[in-house]
Design a protein around this motif. Structure first.
Motif, short mmCIF file in Angstrom:
data_model
loop_
_atom_site.label_atom_id
_atom_site.label_comp_id
_atom_site.label_asym_id
_atom_site.label_seq_id
_atom_site.Cartn_x
_atom_site.Cartn_y
_atom_site.Cartn_z
N ASN A 155 0.90 -1.24 0.12
CA ASN A 155 -0.11 -0.23 0.10
C ASN A 155 0.86 1.34 0.02
OD1 ASN A 155 0.72 -0.61 2.63
ND2 ASN A 155 -0.75 0.72 3.51
N HIS B 274 -3.03 -8.40 -2.01
CA HIS B 274 -4.30 -8.38 -1.78
C HIS B 274 -4.91 -7.72 -0.67
CE1 HIS B 274 -4.30 -12.14 -4.56
NE2 HIS B 274 -4.55 -11.14 -5.20
N VAL C 277 -5.30 -2.38 0.10
CA VAL C 277 -4.65 -2.35 -1.25
C VAL C 277 -5.80 -1.76 -2.15
CG1 VAL C 277 -3.67 -3.43 -3.10
CG2 VAL C 277 -2.92 -3.85 -0.91
N GLU C 278 -7.20 -2.37 -2.27
CA GLU C 278 -7.92 -1.74 -2.92
C GLU C 278 -8.33 -0.53 -2.67
OE1 GLU C 278 -11.84 -4.47 -4.13
OE2 GLU C 278 -12.21 -3.22 -2.46
N ALA D 41 -5.40 1.62 -4.21
CA ALA D 41 -5.40 2.18 -5.64
C ALA D 41 -6.50 2.92 -5.99
CB ALA D 41 -5.74 0.45 -6.27
N GLU D 42 -7.62 2.61 -5.31
CA GLU D 42 -8.94 3.62 -5.65
C GLU D 42 -8.65 5.16 -5.63
OE1 GLU D 42 -12.14 2.63 -3.40
OE2 GLU D 42 -12.58 0.75 -4.56
N PRO E 144 -6.56 -2.08 -9.26
CA PRO E 144 -5.53 -2.81 -8.03
C PRO E 144 -4.21 -3.54 -9.01
CG PRO E 144 -7.84 -2.97 -7.63
CD PRO E 144 -7.69 -2.60 -9.17
N THR F 148 -0.47 -2.48 -7.93
CA THR F 148 0.22 -3.56 -7.12
C THR F 148 1.62 -3.99 -8.13
OG1 THR F 148 -0.96 -5.40 -7.96
CG2 THR F 148 -1.27 -4.62 -5.74
N TRP G 148 -10.98 -7.53 -4.14
CA TRP G 148 -9.58 -7.93 -4.40
C TRP G 148 -8.80 -8.71 -3.22
CZ3 TRP G 148 -6.81 -7.54 -8.38
CH2 TRP G 148 -5.49 -7.45 -8.44
#
Length: 512
Positions: free
Chosen positions: A17, A54, A58-59, A62-63, A69, A73, A215
């Protein structure tokens, strides 16, 4: 017939992240040093690192960057690969949890647990910290200004959703029996005490799937669920050895000899992981070592304070091997420690430049000047020689003992003690004066100093590989004679030595 000696060492897989920081470099460095030491000791070694990609955190990250995602990553995982190159880590594999081989291993482990009746479908209701990707009991929650927090300081939210559960509660007594039977499984001792106390206080079944985000690794047979990120992440250690194919060439390395982790993820590695493995009928790791955290000049490291330590910037400023040396020399591994540039500069100037560098430069310059650059011959034994030669001969065993306890600072102190002894000994023996009175004794003294320097350079290779390669070159030690066993075989008298050049430069840092 000798049996193959194998050693499997792992870092945690790092969460993608954000970009790498000093803590990531520290854990991987310890793993790298032990891996290099074991290879020098004649072991087959498999050294694994990688990234954990995952989960909800992380989701969300990314957003926040407006990225897919997987693309996110890919980008951050590469930064961890780059760090491994910058820090000269000797890892044999780099695993990513978004790889197909890993998803297959996770699904296989899940199915195995399901077949054994260790997983059931229910509903989860309780406190969850997205930042930690962890669930917390009501007794662990604190409140401030209307916001509830986990013991780590992460904000928590109340979650209710369908979930698969692992029957962790049923493993409470078996885990306690396991800890009793394997007293070295958790290190250091203080961490072991924490884990045993936590397990004795009672274990609930563990929620191991989520439906509130997508994710992650899909649960086999129920793709509305993704696996809890820690079940996914921990599986990486067996994925990399070929699981579920227990006939894979690398499977012979399991179980892991040491999982190196930060103390913040100790619970996952010492409670969830052995329970999952035992439930699946798989061998458990031999040891989990949890190191402490760094502060920066006395302050807790945080992005909000802007005091995150970038290991790449440190290397650019002070050099790779000096930074590698300092990080494992400064603080007992397992304790929290404070990063101070003043301490770094003082330690590098005194221990590397003054002690080791000065001893090498003085000795090799005297051999060049007074022995025509040829390795001198040892004369008659002298009682004064025993202290230095015995200390040099004992060094590999003493370093090995410390490293097998992951006491990196002790190993380096034992090495430095011989370096200091060498400087005291050369001052006491005065080979520059012996040149006028006893050439045979002068040659003997310089040969013994060369022997001590060879031992020092050999055992320091895992800590400072590039610099010690240069030092061994200057000592004219052949490339195939740089293992621990090779120290028992002296170099031939008269071996030509190249002219020496300084190994370490003193650091003049105005800021310090």
């Amino acid at each position: 017939m000798t049996t193959e000696r194998r050693c499997y060492l792992t870092t945690p897989i790092y969460y993608v992240n954000d970009k790498p920081h000093i803590g990531h470099a520290y854990t991987s460095l310890a793993t790298d040093v032990l891996a290099r030491w074991k290879r020098m000791s004649g072991y087959q070694v498999h050294f694994l690192t990688g990234t954990d990609e995952h989960g909800q955190k992380v989701e969300k990250a990314a957003e926040a960057r407006g990225m897919d995602p997987q693309a996110f990553t890919d980008q951050v995982s590469q930064a961890f690969r780059d760090l491994a190159v910058t820090m000269n880590f000797s890892n044999d594999d780099f695993i990513r949890t978004t790889e197909e081989r890993h998803k297959e291993a996770c699904v296989a482990l899940w199915k195995r647990l399901e077949e054994k009746g260790e997983i059931y479908l229910g509903a989860y209701e309780g406190w969850y910290a997205v930042r930690d990707e962890a669930f917390y009991g009501p007794d662990e929650i604190t409140e401030k200004d209307g916001q509830k927090f986990a013991p780590t300081g992460a904000p928590v939210e109340w979650v209710r959703e369908p979930s698969y559960f692992f029957r962790l509660g049923a493993w409470q007594e078996r885990l306690l029996e396991f800890y009793d039977a394997n007293p070295d499984f958790i290190a250091p001792q203080t961490r072991r005490n924490e884990v045993v106390s936590f397990v004795k206080s009672g274990l609930s079944d563990l929620s191991i799937s989520r439906t509130s985000f997508k994710w992650g690794v899909k649960v086999p047979g129920d793709e509305a669920h993704v696996m809890y990120v820690w079940v996914d992440a921990l599986t990486n250690y067996i994925t990399a050895l070929g699981y579920p194919d227990e006939n894979a060439a690398l499977w012979k390395f399991w179980p892991a000899d040491v999982h190196f982790v930060g103390k913040d993820i100790l619970r996952f590695h010492t409670i969830y992981w052995p329970a999952l493995l035992m439930a699946a009928g798989l061998p458990t790791p031999k040891r989990v070592f949890a190191h402490g955290w760094w502060t920066n000049e006395g302050q807790k490291i945080s992005k909000s304070l802007g005091n995150v330590i970038d290991p790449v910037a440190l290397v650019e400023q002070y050099g790779l091997d000096p930074v590698r040396f300092f990080l494992l020399r400064e603080v007992p591994f397992g304790n929290d420690g404070d990063f101070s540039r003043k301490s770094l500069v003082q330690r590098l100037n005194s221990e590397l430049a003054n002690d080791l560098g000065n001893l090498a430069q003085r000795t090799l310059s005297l051999i060049q000047k007074n022995c025509e650059g040829l390795l001198p011959t040892t004369g008659e034994p002298d009682p004064a020689d025993a202290e230095l030669l015995d200390a040099a001969a004992a060094l590999p065993g003493r370093v090995d003992e410390a490293l097998n306890r992951q006491a990196f600072h002790e190993a380096l102190e034992r090495i430095q003690a011989v370096s200091r002894l060498g400087n005291a000994w050369i001052d006491a023996q005065k080979p520059w004066s012996l040149k006028k009175t006893d050439l045979v004794r002068m040659a003997s003294v310089l040969r013994h100093l060369h022997t001590a320097l060879r031992a020092l350079a050999t055992v320091l290779q895992p800590f400072m590989p590039d610099t010690m390669e240069r030092m061994l070159d200057q000592l004219a030690v052949p490339a195939d004679a740089r293992t621990l066993d090779a120290l028992a075989v002296p170099l031939p008298d008269g071996t030509p030595l190249p002219p020496p050049s300084p190994l370490f430069q003193k650091i003049l840092d105005d800021a310090v």
